[in-house]
Design an enzyme around this catalytic site. Sequence first.
Site, short mmCIF file in Angstrom:
data_model
loop_
_atom_site.label_atom_id
_atom_site.label_comp_id
_atom_site.label_asym_id
_atom_site.label_seq_id
_atom_site.Cartn_x
_atom_site.Cartn_y
_atom_site.Cartn_z
N CYS A 2 0.70 -1.52 0.07
CA CYS A 2 0.09 -0.40 -0.02
C CYS A 2 1.03 1.25 0.00
O CYS A 2 2.18 1.07 0.08
CB CYS A 2 -0.77 0.28 1.35
SG CYS A 2 -1.70 -1.64 1.48
N ARG A 27 2.60 0.33 -5.31
CA ARG A 27 2.44 -0.01 -4.25
C ARG A 27 0.95 -0.42 -4.61
O ARG A 27 0.92 -1.45 -3.25
CB ARG A 27 2.58 0.89 -3.40
CG ARG A 27 3.58 2.04 -3.79
CD ARG A 27 4.04 2.44 -2.17
NE ARG A 27 4.71 2.05 -1.54
CZ ARG A 27 5.76 0.91 -0.70
NH1 ARG A 27 6.55 2.01 -1.39
NH2 ARG A 27 5.15 0.63 0.53
N TRP A 74 -3.13 -2.17 -1.57
CA TRP A 74 -2.98 -3.52 -2.18
C TRP A 74 -3.86 -4.36 -1.18
O TRP A 74 -2.94 -4.29 0.13
CB TRP A 74 -1.76 -3.83 -2.44
CG TRP A 74 -1.06 -4.90 -3.20
CD1 TRP A 74 -1.05 -6.01 -2.12
CD2 TRP A 74 -1.07 -5.02 -4.36
NE1 TRP A 74 -0.28 -7.18 -3.66
CE2 TRP A 74 -0.90 -6.88 -4.72
CE3 TRP A 74 -2.07 -4.34 -5.69
CZ2 TRP A 74 -0.93 -7.02 -5.80
CZ3 TRP A 74 -2.26 -5.43 -6.94
CH2 TRP A 74 -1.20 -6.50 -6.75
N ASN A 100 0.31 1.08 5.81
CA ASN A 100 1.24 1.01 5.14
C ASN A 100 2.30 -0.86 6.17
O ASN A 100 2.53 0.24 6.85
CB ASN A 100 2.05 1.38 4.51
CG ASN A 100 2.90 0.60 3.70
OD1 ASN A 100 2.66 -1.05 2.98
ND2 ASN A 100 3.90 0.61 3.08
N GLY A 101 1.65 -1.50 5.54
CA GLY A 101 2.08 -3.06 6.15
C GLY A 101 1.05 -4.07 7.39
O GLY A 101 0.05 -4.30 6.16
N GLU A 482 29.20 -8.02 -17.39
CA GLU A 482 28.42 -6.38 -17.84
C GLU A 482 29.77 -5.74 -17.90
O GLU A 482 29.16 -4.30 -18.89
CB GLU A 482 28.41 -6.40 -16.55
CG GLU A 482 27.54 -4.99 -16.67
CD GLU A 482 25.87 -4.86 -17.82
OE1 GLU A 482 25.80 -5.83 -17.73
OE2 GLU A 482 25.95 -3.19 -17.98
N LYS A 486 28.15 -3.89 -21.47
CA LYS A 486 28.57 -2.21 -22.41
C LYS A 486 29.58 -2.40 -23.02
O LYS A 486 29.03 -1.04 -24.17
CB LYS A 486 29.13 -1.47 -20.96
CG LYS A 486 27.98 -1.37 -19.81
CD LYS A 486 26.89 -0.64 -19.83
CE LYS A 486 25.66 -2.08 -20.99
NZ LYS A 486 24.64 -1.91 -19.86
N GLU A 489 28.19 -2.69 -26.67
CA GLU A 489 27.08 -2.30 -26.64
C GLU A 489 27.24 -0.66 -27.90
O GLU A 489 26.49 -0.18 -28.65
CB GLU A 489 25.84 -2.57 -26.24
CG GLU A 489 25.89 -2.15 -25.16
CD GLU A 489 24.67 -2.49 -23.64
OE1 GLU A 489 23.27 -2.82 -24.54
OE2 GLU A 489 24.78 -2.36 -22.56
N HIS A 505 41.52 -22.87 -21.00
CA HIS A 505 41.08 -24.47 -22.62
C HIS A 505 40.70 -23.09 -24.07
O HIS A 505 39.67 -23.78 -24.26
CB HIS A 505 40.51 -24.32 -21.96
CG HIS A 505 40.45 -24.76 -20.13
ND1 HIS A 505 40.97 -26.16 -19.58
CD2 HIS A 505 40.56 -24.43 -19.01
CE1 HIS A 505 41.36 -26.42 -19.08
NE2 HIS A 505 40.95 -25.19 -17.78
N LYS A 618 15.51 0.21 -25.74
CA LYS A 618 14.80 -0.15 -24.74
C LYS A 618 14.55 -0.97 -23.99
O LYS A 618 15.07 -2.20 -22.83
CB LYS A 618 14.98 1.25 -24.08
CG LYS A 618 14.55 1.46 -22.74
CD LYS A 618 16.63 1.34 -22.43
CE LYS A 618 16.59 1.39 -20.53
NZ LYS A 618 18.19 1.53 -19.94
C1 F6R Z 1 21.90 -3.81 -21.68
C2 F6R Z 1 20.26 -3.63 -21.90
C3 F6R Z 1 20.11 -5.29 -21.73
C4 F6R Z 1 18.80 -5.38 -21.26
C5 F6R Z 1 18.24 -6.31 -21.33
C6 F6R Z 1 16.72 -6.54 -20.35
O1 F6R Z 1 23.13 -2.28 -21.41
O2 F6R Z 1 19.71 -3.01 -20.91
O3 F6R Z 1 20.36 -6.41 -21.64
O4 F6R Z 1 19.34 -5.50 -19.52
O5 F6R Z 1 17.37 -6.28 -23.35
O6 F6R Z 1 15.89 -5.57 -20.04
P1 F6R Z 1 14.49 -5.49 -18.90
O7 F6R Z 1 16.08 -4.87 -17.89
O8 F6R Z 1 14.03 -4.30 -18.98
O9 F6R Z 1 14.23 -6.99 -18.54
#
Ligand code: F6R
Length: 623
Positions: A2, A27, A74, A100-101, A482, A486, A489, A505, A618
């Site tokens: 909530c 929430r 909720w 809330n709780g 990661e 980064k 990409e 290996h 995104k």
């Molecule tokens: C890389 C990146 C993607 C997302 C992936 C999952 O920088 O942003 O690899 O991590 O597409 O996206 P979400 O987290 O929105 O499920």
Amino acid sequence: MCGIVGYIGSREASSICFAGLRRLEYRGYDSAGIAVVEDNELKVRKVVGNLNNMEESLKTKALPGSLGIGHTRWATHGRPSIENSHPHLSCDGKFAVVHNGILENYQELRSQLKSEGHTFKSQTDTEVVAHLVEKYYDGDLRNALISAVKDLEGAFAIGCICAGSPDELLAVRRFSPLVVGIGETENYIASDMGAIRAETDKVYVIDDDEVCKITRGGIEITDLDLNPIEREPYVIPWPADAAQKGGYKKFMHKEIHEQPDAMRACLAGRLSSVDKPITFENIGLTVDEIKGFKKIIFTACGTAMHAGLVGRFLMDKLARIPTEGDLAAELQQRDPVVHEGTLCIVVSQSGETADTLEALRAMKAKGAKVISVINVVDSSIARESDGVAYIQAGPEISVASTKAFTLQVLTIQLLSLYFAEIRGTCPPDEMKRLKAAILAAPGQATELLKREDDIIAVAKKYYKKPNAMYLARGVNLPSAMEGSLKLKEISYIHAEAYSAGEMKHGPIALVEPNMFVVSIACEGPTYGEMIGNIMEIKARSGPMIAVAYDGDKKIRMTGADPDAPADDVGSQPNDMIWVPRTEEYISPLLIGIPLQLLAYHIADLRGEDIDQPRNLAKTVTVK
Ligand code: F6R
């Protein structure tokens, strides 16, 4: 789950409460209610369903009054209905509360109050609070609320107003988040700062068993014995228009720099001191369930999966639950065994990724309990999960995820410790050290960001190289994965990540002067082996950037002739990225940050369109 808000000032409380509830809708949204004091009377408006219904109701008939509290619900005790919606009132209709709780002893209190003549209108746990305040009221609302709270067991953030007291708003919390927003001649309460950020950027973050007496002109915080508590206001670091670039060249750069404050927001209400238990509300798991889990499966895509892989390591190590981690697109191919006691933890920034959503549904269909670690509130994955741990990162605009990764890691670290604490699987000393390391992380992240010029200097040396390899072992293998993702990409440099143990290996065949290697070699259980791997690569003329803890003298001696001058890098890492010391299991929280900066500056030097990398979206809502 909530959300509560409250307002005292000179404007219309119902409008301000409503705007706050809108921002708290993540929430809960199965009913909502607002109570205001007007002409020494309480006026209450309640609707079933989401806040559109409240909006309609307020448009049709205004709810005037400059003191009010609101709630979006909720359902936990009692189905969604008008009777069960907050605010709840006392028998005489003079006291209203939002909560809330979950109150654990409400049944006993209810029976007791009934035997004393109180009549109940709802099935909720909350209603007992209104009756307790009524019972204890002797002309002082704060004293009555304190007496009521002393009877309560469980988790609560409570807002309380009284028909005969148009000049005070009371609030108190234990284990549920509560902030008090600071205005000039008006003040606010809310479950989180986002709810009132449009009104003020200054809040007091309230701690357990602290009571707030809020008037138009001031805020008094005391403990339950009325001892005054001094609190520095917290300045909310993100602007009301947090989605704007705010002076940074790229959203990615801005989001990297938002991380220390985002960490603080993620910690608020969950971990405040090494001596206090971690709290996680609304994750839809009982203590008995957490004690009984026999298997955990993390699933996600891309960056979110790397955070999940940190979780795979920690849940095994700390909570002693056998844990697996599968890419969402692969999970069903494996048809994993799901039996009673299987928990699936889904990680997603957007909460809309198609493969991840499908994996969630498949795990639910198999009978697993599913919780999610999510940024975007009320997203599809959040709604379909049995419980959600929101990472509280704020909007992430850059396609390349940075702050969401860091906060996914932080949330998962907190979850792992929370599980470990409940299961008693982590020795108290270690638990304290890990909590201390987490609490220190926002400050250390700030320190890391101050070293950006050092990273730019490194980026300038490597940005023209066509290939890169990231190496690590143990809990930082996901950090290497990661870092490599980064880089590839946004800079389009071909980058690979490997466990350093795999080098011999096969991948070591790739090492040559045009491939630079980033080795995560922070002192800890895998340090000795990492040093060995660095020497092997250096022996094959691979240019090397090593990530190590501040003050590590040995790393620059790696394999070097002890008599050689310090700048003879023949068999030493060519360049260093220094990171503040922390605990091994917490280190992915910090190590990711310089690797994000390295990728960012390499891409920037190459002139790439960092916020919109080619071929990427995104949110990936197709499989
Ligand atoms: C890389 C990146 C993607 C997302 C992936 C999952 O920088 O942003 O690899 O991590 O597409 O996206 P979400 O987290 O929105 O499920």
